[in-house]
Design a protein around this motif. Sequence first.
Motif, PDB file in Angstrom:
ATOM      1  N   ASP A 219       5.104  10.303 -33.003  1.00  9.80           N
ATOM      2  CA  ASP A 219       6.018  11.521 -32.783  1.00  9.80           C
ATOM      3  C   ASP A 219       7.697  11.635 -32.270  1.00  9.80           C
ATOM      4  N   VAL A 220       8.841  11.822 -32.878  1.00 10.91           N
ATOM      5  CA  VAL A 220      10.007  11.587 -32.476  1.00 10.91           C
ATOM      6  C   VAL A 220      10.843  12.867 -32.366  1.00 10.91           C
ATOM      7  N   ASP A 221      11.710  12.871 -32.173  1.00 12.16           N
ATOM      8  CA  ASP A 221      12.301  13.740 -31.389  1.00 12.16           C
ATOM      9  C   ASP A 221      13.682  13.851 -32.550  1.00 12.16           C
ATOM     10  N   ARG A 222      14.157  15.136 -32.654  1.00 10.91           N
ATOM     11  CA  ARG A 222      14.591  14.895 -34.406  1.00 10.91           C
ATOM     12  C   ARG A 222      16.118  16.758 -33.914  1.00 10.91           C
ATOM     13  N   ARG A 223      17.451  16.099 -34.090  1.00 16.00           N
ATOM     14  CA  ARG A 223      18.925  17.634 -33.871  1.00 16.00           C
ATOM     15  C   ARG A 223      18.298  18.094 -36.118  1.00 16.00           C
ATOM     16  N   LEU A 224      17.651  19.185 -36.267  1.00 21.50           N
ATOM     17  CA  LEU A 224      18.320  19.382 -37.306  1.00 21.50           C
ATOM     18  C   LEU A 224      19.320  20.829 -37.686  1.00 21.50           C
ATOM     19  N   ALA A 225      20.308  20.299 -38.563  1.00 19.67           N
ATOM     20  CA  ALA A 225      20.907  21.112 -39.274  1.00 19.67           C
ATOM     21  C   ALA A 225      19.789  22.184 -40.398  1.00 19.67           C
ATOM     22  N   PRO A 226      19.498  22.794 -40.790  1.00 18.22           N
ATOM     23  CA  PRO A 226      18.648  23.167 -41.460  1.00 18.22           C
ATOM     24  C   PRO A 226      19.040  23.604 -42.530  1.00 18.22           C
ATOM     25  N   TYR A 227      19.051  23.593 -43.959  1.00 15.88           N
ATOM     26  CA  TYR A 227      19.643  23.601 -45.134  1.00 15.88           C
ATOM     27  C   TYR A 227      19.045  24.988 -45.842  1.00 15.88           C
ATOM     28  N   GLY A 228      18.296  23.995 -45.635  1.00 14.70           N
ATOM     29  CA  GLY A 228      16.870  25.794 -46.894  1.00 14.70           C
ATOM     30  C   GLY A 228      15.215  25.171 -46.678  1.00 14.70           C
ATOM     31  N   LEU A 229      14.778  26.252 -47.118  1.00 10.86           N
ATOM     32  CA  LEU A 229      12.548  25.956 -47.218  1.00 10.86           C
ATOM     33  C   LEU A 229      12.295  25.602 -48.231  1.00 10.86           C
ATOM     34  N   VAL A 230      11.479  25.164 -48.795  1.00 15.29           N
ATOM     35  CA  VAL A 230      10.917  25.448 -49.990  1.00 15.29           C
ATOM     36  C   VAL A 230       8.946  25.225 -49.593  1.00 15.29           C
ATOM     37  N   LEU A 231       8.639  26.083 -50.442  1.00 16.72           N
ATOM     38  CA  LEU A 231       7.724  26.094 -50.429  1.00 16.72           C
ATOM     39  C   LEU A 231       6.295  25.395 -51.746  1.00 16.72           C
ATOM     40  N   LYS A 232       6.198  24.296 -51.944  1.00 16.86           N
ATOM     41  CA  LYS A 232       5.452  23.628 -52.675  1.00 16.86           C
ATOM     42  C   LYS A 232       4.449  23.468 -52.978  1.00 16.86           C
ATOM     43  N   ALA A 233       2.927  24.062 -53.459  1.00 16.77           N
ATOM     44  CA  ALA A 233       2.482  23.954 -53.637  1.00 16.77           C
ATOM     45  C   ALA A 233       1.157  24.291 -52.074  1.00 16.77           C
ATOM     46  N   GLY A 234       1.275  25.448 -52.558  1.00 16.87           N
ATOM     47  CA  GLY A 234       1.019  26.533 -50.597  1.00 16.87           C
ATOM     48  C   GLY A 234       1.335  25.462 -49.485  1.00 16.87           C
ATOM     49  N   ARG A 235       2.096  24.352 -49.110  1.00 21.64           N
ATOM     50  CA  ARG A 235       2.931  24.083 -47.972  1.00 21.64           C
ATOM     51  C   ARG A 235       4.436  24.081 -47.956  1.00 21.64           C
TER      52      ARG A 235
ATOM     53  N   SER B 167      14.476   8.550 -28.903  1.00 22.69           N
ATOM     54  CA  SER B 167      13.362   8.622 -29.953  1.00 22.69           C
ATOM     55  C   SER B 167      12.033   8.110 -30.120  1.00 22.69           C
ATOM     56  N   GLY B 168      12.475   6.759 -28.995  1.00 19.45           N
ATOM     57  CA  GLY B 168      11.404   5.842 -29.803  1.00 19.45           C
ATOM     58  C   GLY B 168      12.280   4.543 -30.833  1.00 19.45           C
ATOM     59  N   GLY B 169      13.398   5.100 -31.259  1.00 16.77           N
ATOM     60  CA  GLY B 169      14.203   3.717 -32.149  1.00 16.77           C
ATOM     61  C   GLY B 169      13.590   3.536 -33.846  1.00 16.77           C
TER      62      GLY B 169
END
Length: 339
Positions: A167-183, A196-198
């Motif tokens: 379990d880690v912490d992340r700061r994300l800059a979202p570029y886009g979403l992809v739907l692959k095989a229902g996920r 974040s645990g290193g």
Amino acid sequence: MKSSRLLTILLLLQTRGRMTAARLAAELEVSVRTVYRDVEALHAAGVPLYGDAGHRGGYQLLSGNRSRLTDLCEREAEALVLAGLPAAAAGLGLGGHFADAQLKLRAALPVPLREHVDRLRARFHIDAPGWYAEEDAGSPFLEAVADAVRAGRMLAVRYRRWKEPTDVDRRLAPYGLVLKAGRWYLVAGTERDSGSGGGAGTESGGGSGSGAGPRTYRVDQILGLSVLDEEAVVPEDFDLAAHWRASQADFHARLHQGEAVVRISPRGAARLTGAAARALAENGVPGPDGWTRCTLPVESPEHAHDTLLALGAEVEVLAPEDLRERIAVTVRTLATRYA
């Protein structure tokens, strides 16, 4: 909103003809009394709408009158991007907008073409996930992620990965979403939060917030999420579709880095799929006993052991020797256990 509901009534009557108040109420998910009030509002606005009482009665537009209010709103236009996948549109919080956009498009079609489209819709259905793929229902943050993608806002997430620390912490800059095989997968530029645990990240893709490249995150593995009041900067030259194709090509190139030489029976050959089936077709050499000698691509010794052992007596591993011996040990263990 009432104005949107009034427009929907007009479009329903335009596309379907006569409709009772009860049927309109069911379509709009409101009470019949609300429909009566909406019809009165349309009358007051000068809409040429009339109604007949009785069993075969209902409301309809005067002949020749058509609403021209078929402009799509922003969310309805977004929903049309997922026109072939209504379940995906619903997952992104666009289900209602998808239905409204379809209704507006249908209303804009001439009657013969509208009837043709209706027949096609009744005969074709798209179900994208594979047979054994679980539906991606465990993504409570999908809609929030999609909103951040639309608005171009940074995300702070708690994410579960396979490598320790999980379990880690992340700061994300979202570029886009992809739907692959229902996920659903989020492609994002990544910054590691302090604490974040290193250790190196194990999310797929290269780099972090340092600019080495975006990473890919499974949305259903997000444990917690906050949308930050910071703009997410997406590189001007970033192409989501091209990036995903390159990522998939790299994944498949790394997927089969080993080989196994086997003899396989016709029954076993019929059970091969994917890269193994292609390899059999391309380099298989049939023997006089009906079995075929072939070099198959494998992901790892462990995966090859499990996959080939599942074929039972329909296959014999000839090389490499460590894989042959590993399978022999398993077979001897099973023979002893079931003796």
